[in-house]
Design a protein around this motif. Structure first.
Motif, PDB file in Angstrom:
ATOM      1  N   ASP A   1     -72.824   7.171  78.359  1.00 36.37           N
ATOM      2  CA  ASP A   1     -72.710   5.482  78.417  1.00 36.37           C
ATOM      3  C   ASP A   1     -73.987   5.109  78.002  1.00 36.37           C
ATOM      4  O   ASP A   1     -75.075   5.702  78.194  1.00 36.37           O
ATOM      5  CB  ASP A   1     -72.137   5.195  79.792  1.00 36.37           C
ATOM      6  CG  ASP A   1     -70.687   5.355  80.144  1.00 36.37           C
ATOM      7  OD1 ASP A   1     -69.890   5.469  79.453  1.00 36.37           O
ATOM      8  OD2 ASP A   1     -70.460   5.593  81.285  1.00 36.37           O
ATOM      9  N   ALA A   2     -73.795   3.744  77.546  1.00 41.28           N
ATOM     10  CA  ALA A   2     -75.051   3.025  77.150  1.00 41.28           C
ATOM     11  C   ALA A   2     -76.058   2.860  78.309  1.00 41.28           C
ATOM     12  O   ALA A   2     -75.730   2.677  79.180  1.00 41.28           O
ATOM     13  CB  ALA A   2     -74.752   1.654  76.479  1.00 41.28           C
ATOM     14  N   ASN A   3     -77.350   3.221  78.136  1.00 42.93           N
ATOM     15  CA  ASN A   3     -78.498   2.900  78.860  1.00 42.93           C
ATOM     16  C   ASN A   3     -78.898   1.303  78.749  1.00 42.93           C
ATOM     17  O   ASN A   3     -79.627   0.812  77.843  1.00 42.93           O
ATOM     18  CB  ASN A   3     -79.907   3.663  78.429  1.00 42.93           C
ATOM     19  CG  ASN A   3     -80.955   3.540  79.285  1.00 42.93           C
ATOM     20  OD1 ASN A   3     -80.887   2.702  80.479  1.00 42.93           O
ATOM     21  ND2 ASN A   3     -81.874   4.154  79.157  1.00 42.93           N
ATOM     22  N   GLU A   4     -78.492   0.204  79.649  1.00 41.52           N
ATOM     23  CA  GLU A   4     -78.724  -0.876  79.620  1.00 41.52           C
ATOM     24  C   GLU A   4     -80.242  -1.334  80.007  1.00 41.52           C
ATOM     25  O   GLU A   4     -80.674  -2.507  79.387  1.00 41.52           O
ATOM     26  CB  GLU A   4     -77.915  -1.519  80.861  1.00 41.52           C
ATOM     27  CG  GLU A   4     -76.496  -1.465  80.743  1.00 41.52           C
ATOM     28  CD  GLU A   4     -75.461  -2.266  81.626  1.00 41.52           C
ATOM     29  OE1 GLU A   4     -76.241  -2.719  82.681  1.00 41.52           O
ATOM     30  OE2 GLU A   4     -74.191  -2.040  81.835  1.00 41.52           O
TER      31      GLU A   4
ATOM     32  N   PHE B   1     -78.388   7.151  67.080  1.00 43.53           N
ATOM     33  CA  PHE B   1     -77.572   6.080  67.322  1.00 43.53           C
ATOM     34  C   PHE B   1     -77.974   4.895  68.123  1.00 43.53           C
ATOM     35  O   PHE B   1     -77.314   4.099  68.323  1.00 43.53           O
ATOM     36  CB  PHE B   1     -76.343   6.768  67.873  1.00 43.53           C
ATOM     37  CG  PHE B   1     -75.520   7.566  67.165  1.00 43.53           C
ATOM     38  CD1 PHE B   1     -74.843   7.502  65.928  1.00 43.53           C
ATOM     39  CD2 PHE B   1     -75.688   9.011  67.303  1.00 43.53           C
ATOM     40  CE1 PHE B   1     -74.190   8.069  65.074  1.00 43.53           C
ATOM     41  CE2 PHE B   1     -74.805   9.751  66.593  1.00 43.53           C
ATOM     42  CZ  PHE B   1     -73.929   9.451  65.546  1.00 43.53           C
ATOM     43  N   HIS B   2     -79.209   4.797  68.493  1.00 43.65           N
ATOM     44  CA  HIS B   2     -79.690   3.363  69.001  1.00 43.65           C
ATOM     45  C   HIS B   2     -79.245   2.134  68.668  1.00 43.65           C
ATOM     46  O   HIS B   2     -79.271   1.290  69.181  1.00 43.65           O
ATOM     47  CB  HIS B   2     -81.069   3.405  69.415  1.00 43.65           C
ATOM     48  CG  HIS B   2     -82.053   3.530  68.198  1.00 43.65           C
ATOM     49  ND1 HIS B   2     -82.016   4.423  67.390  1.00 43.65           N
ATOM     50  CD2 HIS B   2     -82.889   2.634  67.830  1.00 43.65           C
ATOM     51  CE1 HIS B   2     -82.889   4.383  66.259  1.00 43.65           C
ATOM     52  NE2 HIS B   2     -83.513   3.254  66.648  1.00 43.65           N
TER      53      HIS B   2
ATOM     54  N   GLY C   1     -83.313   8.033  76.919  1.00 41.62           N
ATOM     55  CA  GLY C   1     -82.548   7.650  75.749  1.00 41.62           C
ATOM     56  C   GLY C   1     -81.620   6.457  75.527  1.00 41.62           C
ATOM     57  O   GLY C   1     -81.292   5.880  76.959  1.00 41.62           O
ATOM     58  N   PRO C   2     -81.093   5.997  74.501  1.00 46.07           N
ATOM     59  CA  PRO C   2     -80.110   4.921  74.359  1.00 46.07           C
ATOM     60  C   PRO C   2     -78.666   5.196  75.137  1.00 46.07           C
ATOM     61  O   PRO C   2     -78.301   4.035  75.423  1.00 46.07           O
ATOM     62  CB  PRO C   2     -79.900   4.893  73.184  1.00 46.07           C
ATOM     63  CG  PRO C   2     -80.355   6.083  72.284  1.00 46.07           C
ATOM     64  CD  PRO C   2     -81.251   6.473  73.027  1.00 46.07           C
TER      65      PRO C   2
ATOM     66  N   ALA D   1     -79.525  11.474  71.732  1.00 45.96           N
ATOM     67  CA  ALA D   1     -78.858  10.102  72.209  1.00 45.96           C
ATOM     68  C   ALA D   1     -79.299  10.309  73.677  1.00 45.96           C
ATOM     69  O   ALA D   1     -79.423   9.042  74.377  1.00 45.96           O
ATOM     70  CB  ALA D   1     -77.363  10.448  72.097  1.00 45.96           C
ATOM     71  N   LEU D   2     -79.380  11.117  74.408  1.00 41.64           N
ATOM     72  CA  LEU D   2     -79.666  11.352  75.844  1.00 41.64           C
ATOM     73  C   LEU D   2     -81.108  11.179  76.351  1.00 41.64           C
ATOM     74  O   LEU D   2     -81.391  10.300  77.107  1.00 41.64           O
ATOM     75  CB  LEU D   2     -79.239  12.733  76.514  1.00 41.64           C
ATOM     76  CG  LEU D   2     -79.337  13.020  77.858  1.00 41.64           C
ATOM     77  CD1 LEU D   2     -78.761  11.992  78.863  1.00 41.64           C
ATOM     78  CD2 LEU D   2     -78.812  14.282  78.055  1.00 41.64           C
ATOM     79  N   TYR D   3     -81.984  11.712  75.590  1.00 37.86           N
ATOM     80  CA  TYR D   3     -83.401  11.708  75.889  1.00 37.86           C
ATOM     81  C   TYR D   3     -84.266  10.976  74.953  1.00 37.86           C
ATOM     82  O   TYR D   3     -85.593  10.889  75.289  1.00 37.86           O
ATOM     83  CB  TYR D   3     -83.992  13.260  75.918  1.00 37.86           C
ATOM     84  CG  TYR D   3     -83.240  14.114  76.845  1.00 37.86           C
ATOM     85  CD1 TYR D   3     -83.453  13.769  78.227  1.00 37.86           C
ATOM     86  CD2 TYR D   3     -82.285  14.962  76.680  1.00 37.86           C
ATOM     87  CE1 TYR D   3     -82.800  14.774  79.185  1.00 37.86           C
ATOM     88  CE2 TYR D   3     -81.752  15.939  77.316  1.00 37.86           C
ATOM     89  CZ  TYR D   3     -81.926  15.837  78.750  1.00 37.86           C
ATOM     90  OH  TYR D   3     -81.488  16.475  79.540  1.00 37.86           O
TER      91      TYR D   3
END
Length: 555
Positions: A250-253, A548-549, A233-234, A106-108
């Motif tokens: 939090d989401a990566n915009e 989860f993207h 990541g997302p 999720a992070l990377y």
């Protein structure tokens, strides 16, 4: 050019072994105090929502598949994790779904993904990964427009930098990098050269080697960068992190791909599979990671969707085959190991340990595997008694041995004790407080006769776990078992890209296992990631991980 190291210093061996097996052992040591009715309900499915006909048996794949709906933006998803995450550094965590892999992805993000529809690895963040004809060279191509959240280019140098960090540390990935070099051939291209052919090399980049962090952030603060990590990541924006408790992202915009649709994703540790199942069923959590058969079946029978992975040889009894030249161990003798195997009926173990709701088998690759192998050895208490008496008469041994387990798994160990004592053994059950204590008994002290263990051989790439556990050259071989023919088969398995030949090799490995009995296979290990029916777009990949993207919540 970067080269994987080959250090064999004792400290490196110990650290690598602990990282390698902590997640695997948990399958054999999870608490079984959960209760609940179970059955064979639930249907398999694929990512498109197409239902797979189920004959009443659960297999690896989607369960309780959902209709496709239009994505909805917004909301927070909270997932109950199997174990708490302790660090946000990819070289520190174990990296599979049981221990940090889902959070890391999720992070990377990941470079490659395993597609269960096609049975192949496919590019995810990567643009392509192509082999030469004999799988001794792989070329990774990256897209040109991806950046980390700090603006650093996500390029070949970034990937090489991260892989070198694994090589320089005692990470779980390091054993897979031995005999491997990589070279940046242009800003978006990395070329890998392997000493021996490996058709399943994409596993490295779909797993821990695919979690790429910003080199700029790492170099700016080498000691503390993981406290405020920078990924692509997302969900690359850290909202909250308390080691061993919760991680919120939090989401990566500016995410490079589709999504994310969620505003935030939260990963929380909740002790016990029954508690996680209840949290999902009561809608307190939107998703949960569940390993034990009874609560997993309870969630499936309630109609909740999810993705089920059945790990081969996920639960077995490891025996000391003479590791570190301990030839005086009773289990170093083939007759004793065979007597143990013949005394144990996996179905009887399943009935006693899991109320008949587990996934019993005595085969390395279980009956629900796409590579199913068949053990020709059946439980035979009379033959077990004969072999045991023969060994006792020859050596004067009194039959005393111990079997080791962890707190929470005593009942299953006592069922093994009863089956073995029935044929003339005198078994003591030794209960250790933690999984780390069990790992130390195997890798540091080499002080055990039998111990609860797990290999978790993946259908997507069975060579990885088989080589780590059974190769005579593997530093992580826990039993001391060694067989020249098996070593040759493992080399061939690594290179094979022909399904028919792969099956033949696995069948031959099963024969060697059955003839020598390094351990006793008890069951395939279920790992269920379940979610609320309002959750959609969860994408599975290897090692019981999901992405989860594309995930969203309706209603």
């Amino acid at each position: 050019m970067y080269r994987a190291g080959t250090s064999t210093r004792p400290r490196w061996l110990v650290m690598m072994a602990i990282a390698l097996f902590a997640a695997l052992l948990a399958s054999s040591c999870a608490s079984d105090d959960e209760s609940g009715d179970g059955g064979n309900g639930g249907n398999g499915g694929d990512a498109s929502g197409e239902e797979i006909i189920d004959d009443g048996a659960l297999n690896t794949g989607f369960v309780n598949t959902q209709d496709e709906v239009e994505p909805v933006e917004g909301g927070t998803l909270t997932m109950g994790m199997y174990s708490p995450i302790t660090s946000l550094d990819p070289t520190v965590i174990n990296g599979s779904g049981t221990a940090g892999g889902i959070e890391m992805a999720a992070l990377y993000d990941v470079l490659m993904r395993y597609d269960y529809d096609t049975g192949e690895f496919v590019p995810h963040l990567a643009e392509s990964l192509e082999p030469n004809e004999d799988f001794t060279q792989w070329t990774l191509t990256l897209p040109s427009d991806v950046t980390f959240t700090d603006g650093t280019p996500y390029d070949a140098e970034a990937v090489a930098f991260n892989l070198q960090r694994h090589n320089d540390s005692a990470s779980r990935l390091r054993p897979l990098l031995v005999g491997l070099t990589w070279e940046v051939t242009d800003p978006q291209t990395l070329t890998f050269n392997l000493e021996t052919a490996w058709s399943g090399f994409p596993w490295v980049l779909a797993w821990t080697g695919g979690y790429i962090a910003s080199p700029t952030a790492i170099q700016a603060d080498p000691e503390n960068w993981a406290d405020n990590p920078v990924g692509a990541g997302p969900f690359a924006n850290l909202a909250e992190f308390s080691a061993n408790e919760v991680l919120a992202l939090d989401a990566n915009e500016d995410y490079w791909g589709e999504g994310p649709y969620l505003d935030q994703i939260r990963f929380a540790h909740l002790q016990g599979d029954a508690a996680k199942a209840e949290a999902v069923l009561s809608d307190d959590f939107e998703a949960g990671f569940i390993r034990l058969p009874v609560p997993a079946r309870e969630v499936i029978d309630a109609g909740y969707p999810g993705f089920l992975t059945l790990n081969n040889s996920g639960e077995f009894i490891l025996m000391n085959n003479g590791v570190r030249d301990q030839t005086d161990r009773p289990t170093a003798d083939e007759r004793v190991r065979k007597a143990v195997r013949l005394a144990i009926d996996s179905q009887a173990y399943n009935d006693r340990g899991y109320d008949g709701l587990g996934f019993p088998t005595n085969s390395l690759m279980g009956p629900r595997s796409e590579w199913a192998t068949e053990s020709t050895v059946e439980a035979d208490p009379e033959e077990a008694r004969r072999l045991l008496e023969e060994y006792k008469a020859e050596t004067g041994w009194d039959g005393k041995m111990s079997t080791i387990t962890a707190v929470g798994s005593e009942d299953r160990a006592f069922s093994i004790q009863a089956l073995l004592n029935n044929v003339g053994f005198d078994i003591e059950v030794e209960v250790l407080p933690t999984i780390t204590d069990m790992i130390n008994r195997v890798f540091i002290d080499a002080n055990y006769d039998m111990i609860s263990w797990g290999m978790n051989i993946a259908d997507a790439e069975p060579w990885v776990a088989l080589n780590q556990n059974l190769s005579s050259t593997s530093l992580a071989n826990p039993s001391g078992f060694s067989d020249p023919q098996l070593d040759e088969l493992l080399i061939e398995l690594r290179a094979s890209d022909d399904a028919a030949r792969t099956q033949e090799i696995l069948d031959e490995i099963q024969v060697i296992w059955s003839d020598n009995q390094p351990g006793v296979i008890l069951s395939q290990q279920p790992e269920l990631i379940a979610w609320n029916p309002s959750v959609h777009g969860v994408v599975p990949t290897i090692a019981s991980m999901v992405l989860f993207h594309e995930t969203f919540i309706t209603g």
